[in-house]
Write an enzyme that holds these catalytic residues in place. Sequence first.
Site, PDB file in Angstrom:
ATOM      1  N   LEU A 233     100.459 -10.479  19.946  1.00 53.03           N
ATOM      2  CA  LEU A 233     101.433  -9.420  20.226  1.00 53.03           C
ATOM      3  C   LEU A 233     101.540  -8.557  18.971  1.00 53.03           C
ATOM      4  O   LEU A 233     102.522  -8.610  18.228  1.00 53.03           O
ATOM      5  CB  LEU A 233     102.767 -10.032  20.618  1.00 53.03           C
ATOM      6  CG  LEU A 233     102.728 -11.000  21.809  1.00 53.03           C
ATOM      7  CD1 LEU A 233     104.117 -11.541  22.118  1.00 53.03           C
ATOM      8  CD2 LEU A 233     102.121 -10.338  23.047  1.00 53.03           C
ATOM      9  N   HIS A 234     100.520  -7.733  18.764  1.00 50.64           N
ATOM     10  CA  HIS A 234     100.405  -6.985  17.509  1.00 50.64           C
ATOM     11  C   HIS A 234     101.585  -6.041  17.289  1.00 50.64           C
ATOM     12  O   HIS A 234     102.309  -6.134  16.305  1.00 50.64           O
ATOM     13  CB  HIS A 234      99.113  -6.159  17.505  1.00 50.64           C
ATOM     14  CG  HIS A 234      97.855  -6.941  17.663  1.00 50.64           C
ATOM     15  ND1 HIS A 234      97.392  -7.819  16.720  1.00 50.64           N
ATOM     16  CD2 HIS A 234      96.935  -6.953  18.669  1.00 50.64           C
ATOM     17  CE1 HIS A 234      96.247  -8.342  17.117  1.00 50.64           C
ATOM     18  NE2 HIS A 234      95.947  -7.827  18.295  1.00 50.64           N
ATOM     19  N   ASP A 235     101.743  -5.089  18.198  1.00 53.03           N
ATOM     20  CA  ASP A 235     102.664  -3.980  17.946  1.00 53.03           C
ATOM     21  C   ASP A 235     104.141  -4.355  17.971  1.00 53.03           C
ATOM     22  O   ASP A 235     104.938  -3.732  17.242  1.00 53.03           O
ATOM     23  CB  ASP A 235     102.381  -2.829  18.915  1.00 53.03           C
ATOM     24  CG  ASP A 235     101.061  -2.143  18.615  1.00 53.03           C
ATOM     25  OD1 ASP A 235     100.586  -2.251  17.475  1.00 53.03           O
ATOM     26  OD2 ASP A 235     100.503  -1.496  19.522  1.00 53.03           O
TER      27      ASP A 235
END
Length: 292
Positions: A233-235
Amino acid sequence: MRVIIDTDPGIDDAIAILYALRHPGLEVAALTTVAGNIGLSTTTRNACRIATLAGVSVPVYAGADRPLKRASRFETAIHGNDGLGGVAFPEPGFAADTESATRAMRRLAETADEPLTLMCLGPLTNLARLLEESPDTARRFERVIAMGGAVDEPGNVGPKAEFNIAHDPEAASAVFAAGLPLTLIPLDATRQLRADANYIAELREAGSPSAKASADLIAAYFAATGGAESRPLHDPCVPLLALEPSLFSCQTHRLAVDTESGALLPGPHALQVAMGLDAPALRKALLDGLNG
């Protein structure tokens, strides 16, 4: 905290935006869009669709439709042709503003009567253009938080290159060199934040439209991996770091950008870099914010 979110939605962008729009600790002054995960017309439409689902009135401004000096390369294999993994979002309830992203950034920064944070979820093209047009205005941001790069971790679009930086490495190089109060969240941290099937069930049970949509978005990430955990869940790490800084471990790194490959290299620019995080606590914070 008053913020501008610069974004290329994008599955994980959408989760980050939904969290930010629903969280009572953030006032989102604008969504500015950039070509990245998919083309500009789609990222702009998606920003309007996401805000419509969240039920929040926020202006959307379209920005750069290509990197500074090269052609775009989109990530439809991960995000789908619609950029949102085929997840059902409503049609936009409003149109994007006719003012450009960089002009909106400039106006909001120059007229702000309180600190303004810039959150960058995609390639840094819009910020680099603002630096070209009005460097003093770009330096008015109290803080810039950007997802991008890989320090010790392998890259995701090359041996050491991460997508956001590699999509427009010239823009990233200009931003790194500008002396902005920049905190970078690279793959070293974001790969530590993932979701499993139980977390998706918790989001669905939470009941809010934003939580349910995020469950569907993470499920689309599962479809792309076939594993027991989602893609990172990068952002969402960007607004989470702004609101929950104690749950991240940040270090000073001196870095530069290889403009050929987009990889991060040792260099002259001292940046704050998030290298670790408390994943269980951040998953809880994300769930609570999405259900706000």
